[in-house]
Design a protein around this motif. Structure first.
Motif, PDB file in Angstrom:
ATOM      1  N   ASN A   1       0.810  -1.222   0.000  1.00 23.29           N
ATOM      2  CA  ASN A   1       0.000   0.000   0.000  1.00 23.29           C
ATOM      3  C   ASN A   1       0.845   1.275   0.000  1.00 23.29           C
ATOM      4  O   ASN A   1       0.592   2.217   0.755  1.00 23.29           O
ATOM      5  CB  ASN A   1      -0.953   0.002   1.209  1.00 23.29           C
ATOM      6  N   VAL A   2       1.851   1.305  -0.845  1.00 27.85           N
ATOM      7  CA  VAL A   2       2.641   2.532  -0.995  1.00 27.85           C
ATOM      8  C   VAL A   2       1.754   3.617  -1.590  1.00 27.85           C
ATOM      9  O   VAL A   2       1.037   3.390  -2.575  1.00 27.85           O
ATOM     10  CB  VAL A   2       3.868   2.277  -1.886  1.00 27.85           C
ATOM     11  N   LYS A   3       1.812   4.789  -0.998  1.00 27.96           N
ATOM     12  CA  LYS A   3       0.917   5.880  -1.411  1.00 27.96           C
ATOM     13  C   LYS A   3       1.660   7.213  -1.379  1.00 27.96           C
ATOM     14  O   LYS A   3       2.807   7.297  -0.923  1.00 27.96           O
ATOM     15  CB  LYS A   3      -0.294   5.941  -0.495  1.00 27.96           C
ATOM     16  N   ALA A   4       0.974   8.238  -1.844  1.00 28.85           N
ATOM     17  CA  ALA A   4       1.558   9.575  -1.892  1.00 28.85           C
ATOM     18  C   ALA A   4       2.023   9.998  -0.503  1.00 28.85           C
ATOM     19  O   ALA A   4       1.296   9.847   0.481  1.00 28.85           O
ATOM     20  CB  ALA A   4       0.547  10.572  -2.439  1.00 28.85           C
ATOM     21  N   GLY A   5       3.241  10.520  -0.444  1.00 27.34           N
ATOM     22  CA  GLY A   5       3.803  11.004   0.812  1.00 27.34           C
ATOM     23  C   GLY A   5       4.631   9.986   1.565  1.00 27.34           C
ATOM     24  O   GLY A   5       5.372  10.354   2.492  1.00 27.34           O
ATOM     25  N   ASP A   6       4.528   8.699   1.210  1.00 26.15           N
ATOM     26  CA  ASP A   6       5.344   7.680   1.881  1.00 26.15           C
ATOM     27  C   ASP A   6       6.811   7.850   1.503  1.00 26.15           C
ATOM     28  O   ASP A   6       7.142   8.268   0.382  1.00 26.15           O
ATOM     29  CB  ASP A   6       4.898   6.277   1.481  1.00 26.15           C
ATOM     30  N   LYS A   7       7.683   7.494   2.440  1.00 25.39           N
ATOM     31  CA  LYS A   7       9.113   7.469   2.157  1.00 25.39           C
ATOM     32  C   LYS A   7       9.490   6.027   1.835  1.00 25.39           C
ATOM     33  O   LYS A   7       9.356   5.127   2.671  1.00 25.39           O
ATOM     34  CB  LYS A   7       9.917   7.980   3.362  1.00 25.39           C
ATOM     35  N   VAL A   8       9.952   5.837   0.606  1.00 19.87           N
ATOM     36  CA  VAL A   8      10.251   4.497   0.096  1.00 19.87           C
ATOM     37  C   VAL A   8      11.730   4.412  -0.256  1.00 19.87           C
ATOM     38  O   VAL A   8      12.253   5.282  -0.957  1.00 19.87           O
ATOM     39  CB  VAL A   8       9.398   4.185  -1.150  1.00 19.87           C
ATOM     40  N   GLY A   9      12.376   3.367   0.224  1.00 17.36           N
ATOM     41  CA  GLY A   9      13.763   3.112  -0.132  1.00 17.36           C
ATOM     42  C   GLY A   9      13.842   1.973  -1.127  1.00 17.36           C
ATOM     43  O   GLY A   9      13.263   0.907  -0.919  1.00 17.36           O
ATOM     44  N   VAL A  10      14.541   2.197  -2.242  1.00 21.10           N
ATOM     45  CA  VAL A  10      14.793   1.144  -3.224  1.00 21.10           C
ATOM     46  C   VAL A  10      16.255   0.747  -3.092  1.00 21.10           C
ATOM     47  O   VAL A  10      17.155   1.576  -3.278  1.00 21.10           O
ATOM     48  CB  VAL A  10      14.482   1.611  -4.657  1.00 21.10           C
ATOM     49  N   ILE A  11      16.481  -0.511  -2.743  1.00 28.66           N
ATOM     50  CA  ILE A  11      17.829  -1.005  -2.482  1.00 28.66           C
ATOM     51  C   ILE A  11      18.340  -1.711  -3.726  1.00 28.66           C
ATOM     52  O   ILE A  11      17.807  -2.743  -4.131  1.00 28.66           O
ATOM     53  CB  ILE A  11      17.838  -1.968  -1.276  1.00 28.66           C
ATOM     54  N   GLY A  12      19.365  -1.152  -4.327  1.00 30.98           N
ATOM     55  CA  GLY A  12      19.964  -1.731  -5.524  1.00 30.98           C
ATOM     56  C   GLY A  12      19.387  -1.129  -6.793  1.00 30.98           C
ATOM     57  O   GLY A  12      18.167  -1.062  -6.959  1.00 30.98           O
ATOM     58  N   LEU A  13      20.252  -0.680  -7.689  1.00 36.45           N
ATOM     59  CA  LEU A  13      19.809  -0.052  -8.934  1.00 36.45           C
ATOM     60  C   LEU A  13      20.262  -0.889 -10.125  1.00 36.45           C
ATOM     61  O   LEU A  13      21.387  -0.776 -10.592  1.00 36.45           O
ATOM     62  CB  LEU A  13      20.344   1.376  -9.058  1.00 36.45           C
ATOM     63  N   GLY A  14      19.357  -1.732 -10.586  1.00 34.32           N
ATOM     64  CA  GLY A  14      19.578  -2.533 -11.778  1.00 34.32           C
ATOM     65  C   GLY A  14      18.289  -2.604 -12.552  1.00 34.32           C
ATOM     66  O   GLY A  14      17.469  -1.682 -12.517  1.00 34.32           O
TER      67      GLY A  14
END
Length: 349
Positions: A173-186
């Protein structure tokens, strides 16, 4: 039967080579598709090399398929000749178990039928063969509609990398205003950034490489967190609503857990061995979850979302004849961020 050109792995150690075979006749519920583009996924390499101990040869990889309908069975009402369509990681399931009834065919209790490398329900002692080929025949319920408004070639990786990252973002349930971390860029991570940004989240790229972090900003990330910098990591403790872990190799996930707020989750989508100290889980009531692609309904939802927000993958185009060099580059992480095969190169061979 339709004569089909392809490239196949003949064993776990040889290069992929041309392979001709016959696709089945179009049945009453089938859609026949001329393949225009097929993405190259790291899973293709694992299967070609039998890294998971389940490969049967000859094996035609490819499960990020974009093409046009050339024929439909007499019972098919939802697709027409000439329509742009996609096929992802699976082409069938039992459709009767509790998972299938929840539109979670990827978790079919009898086992999903993968686009390649699964026992073929339509052929005796044969396996399904994938999208490194000129055409494919698929049951209409596992064919997806693709918008003509998107860059067609760059849509192909959405059928795996796109749904693999979209599904956990929706599940948690990721929504507007949430702080999301994406680990790894591929291949996965770059799609996670684009999708989470489109959902309105504040996206932070978590990486060992400052250079990759800067590229993540181009993709829409608002900040970069260098995971090897203890001071930076400490400053972000307890601040994330969700973490998407896309690292595809063995690693220790323990240092990332304290980044989560109380009761929040990290979803792991990279197929790899991990290490975990459970103390930060217990003391923060935090969650580590797994996620596997998505069902057909959710995959169509993802494609529609991407059409609405003009999201496609960053791709590098190759000819079919260059697939072995592309495999070598993927294993060196030398691509930004997905290879896509132009299947006209195979037709012209």
């Amino acid at each position: 039967m339709a004569s089909t050109k392809s490239y196949a792995a003949y064993d776990s150690s040889s290069k992929l080579k041309p392979y001709d075979f016959n696709r089945r006749k179009v049945g009453p519920k089938d859609v026949q598709i001329d393949i225009l583009f097929c993405g190259v996924c790291h899973s293709d390499i694992h299967m070609a090399h039998n890294d998971w101990g389940m490969s049967v040869y000859p094996l035609v990889p490819g499960h990020e398929i974009i093409g046009r309908v050339t024929n439909v069975g007499q019972d098919v009402q939802n697709f027409s000749i000439g329509e742009l369509v996609g096929v992802g990681c699976m082409i069938d399931s039992c459709r009767e178990c509790s998972a299938c009834e929840q539109d979670l065919e990827q978790h079919c209790e009898k086992g999903m039928i993968m686009t390649y490398g699964s026992p073929d329900p339509f052929g005796k002692d044969t396996i399904t063969q994938g999208g490194y080929s000129t055409q494919i025949v698929v049951d209409h319920e596992f064919v997806l509609k693709v918008s003509e408004d998107l860059d067609t070639k760059a849509v192909a990786p959405l059928l795996c990398a796109g749904i693999t990252t979209y599904s956990p973002l929706r599940q948690w349930n990721v929504k507007a205003g949430d702080k999301v971390g994406v680990i790894g860029l591929g291949g996965l991570g770059h799609m996670g950034v684009k999708l989470a940004v489109a959902m309105g989240a504040e996206v932070v790229m978590i990486t060992r490489s400052q250079e990759k972090g800067e590229d993540a900003k181009r993709l829409g990330a608002s900040d970069v967190l260098v995971s090897t910098d203890e001071e930076q990591m400490l400053a972000h403790h307890g601040s994330f609503d969700f973490l998407l872990n896309t690292i595809p190799v063995k690693h220790d996930i323990t240092p990332y857990i304290p980044l989560l707020k109380l009761g929040k989750a990290m979803a792991v989508v990279g197929a790899s061995l991990t290490e975990l100290n459970t103390m930060p889980l217990a003391f923060g009531r935090r969650i580590v979850a797994g996620s596997l692609i998505g069902g057909i309904k959710e995959t169509q939802e993802m494609l529609d979302f991407c059409a609405q927000h003009n999201i496609v993958s960053d791709v590098e185009m190759i000819d079919m004849q260059d697939i072995n060099a592309a495999y070598d580059r993927v294993m060196r992480s030398d691509v930004k961020y997905r290879f896509v095969i132009d299947m006209q190169s195979l037709r012209d061979q």
